[in-house]
Design a protein around this motif. Structure first.
Motif, PDB file in Angstrom:
ATOM      1  N   THR A  19      -5.309  -9.010   8.302  1.00 45.73           N
ATOM      2  CA  THR A  19      -3.857  -9.114   8.449  1.00 45.73           C
ATOM      3  C   THR A  19      -3.283  -7.728   8.704  1.00 45.73           C
ATOM      4  N   GLU A  20      -2.325  -7.670   9.581  1.00 45.10           N
ATOM      5  CA  GLU A  20      -1.750  -6.393   9.994  1.00 45.10           C
ATOM      6  C   GLU A  20      -0.899  -5.801   8.882  1.00 45.10           C
ATOM      7  N   ALA A  21      -1.038  -4.502   8.692  1.00 46.57           N
ATOM      8  CA  ALA A  21      -0.184  -3.772   7.754  1.00 46.57           C
ATOM      9  C   ALA A  21       0.991  -3.185   8.517  1.00 46.57           C
ATOM     10  N   TYR A  71       0.847  -1.194   0.000  1.00 49.45           N
ATOM     11  CA  TYR A  71       0.000   0.000   0.000  1.00 49.45           C
ATOM     12  C   TYR A  71       0.882   1.243   0.000  1.00 49.45           C
ATOM     13  N   GLY A  79      -3.712  -9.616   1.384  1.00 53.16           N
ATOM     14  CA  GLY A  79      -4.557  -8.430   1.319  1.00 53.16           C
ATOM     15  C   GLY A  79      -5.797  -8.568   2.170  1.00 53.16           C
ATOM     16  N   PHE A 132       4.142  -0.552   8.410  1.00 52.18           N
ATOM     17  CA  PHE A 132       4.489   0.681   7.715  1.00 52.18           C
ATOM     18  C   PHE A 132       5.992   0.927   7.720  1.00 52.18           C
TER      19      PHE A 132
END
Lengths: 115, 113
Positions: free
Chosen positions: A102-104, A33, A98, A106
């Protein structure tokens, strides 16, 4: 690497120039992302990749912005004819899949300043 | 329109004080809720998340948040803050079946030693 890596960490460019911002996601993460964070605001969604394809680019503000992820790993955000209003921190995140649960994770972001 | 509101933009507390940061959202349908923290010079990190089940969620570093569906709220709490909690805190939401996070504008917390 251990986390999401973004380069450069800072970029100063002149109005009208072209810039590329790079994101190296966590190894094995299929989802990637891009977000943009302007001063005093929270991050705003730009684009989402699942593998090599842009599954959703609805957040890109206009056609000066483009992003690629040709091999399903590293991604590049490209901005043409930069404007002063493009100045912001550009954040990249990745997640294992996706799926919304589920944790993104950064990266630290690229601070872009257009002068 | 989908949005997240964080009412407190700046909060200053002394160590050992209790913390509550407000978060309200506007979103049609089922939501997932998150609190992220950004320590000075660092990247956004997940503090806690709510998907379903018990509306009281416990996260890392003694933080917790309560989802109150009737109030569209997901406030963050900590009974006793430490100087190391100085950071910016972001509330975020995504909808069931979507992956875009919608973030609030953030709350800058400063804890005085």
């Amino acid at each position: 690497g251990a986390g999401v890596s973004q380069t450069p960490s800072n970029k100063v460019t002149e109005k009208g120039k072209y810039v590329e911002l790079r994101c190296d996601p966590i190894s094995g993460h299929t989802a990637l992302y891009w977000y943009r964070q302007s001063l005093g605001q929270g991050p705003e969604f730009l684009i989402y990749f699942q593998g090599t394809g842009a599954a959703d680019d609805s957040g890109l503000p206009n056609d000066r912005f483009f992003a690629v992820r040709p091999e399903g790993s590293v991604s590049t955000l490209k901005i043409q004819r930069t404007e002063r209003g493009d100045s912001a921190v550009y954040l990249c995140a990745s997640s294992l899949t996706g799926h919304v649960n589920t944790e993104a994770f950064f990266g630290q972001g690229t601070r872009l300043t257009v002068v | 329109a989908q949005s997240v509101s964080q009412h407190n933009h700046h909060v200053i507390l002394s160590e050992a004080a209790s913390l509550e940061l407000g978060c309200n959202y506007s979103y049609g349908g089922t939501v997932n809720l998150f609190w992220y923290v950004q320590y000075p010079g660092q990247h956004l990190q997940l503090l806690l998340k709510y998907f379903s089940g018990d509306p009281l969620v416990k996260g890392i570093k003694g933080f917790e948040a309560e989802f109150i569906k009737s109030k569209f709220s997901f406030n963050l709490r900590k009974p006793s803050v430490q100087w190391s909690d100085t950071a910016e805190y972001f509330c975020a939401v995504n909808g069931e079946g979507t992956y875009k996070y919608i973030f609030g504008t953030g709350t800058r917390l400063k804890v005085l030693a």
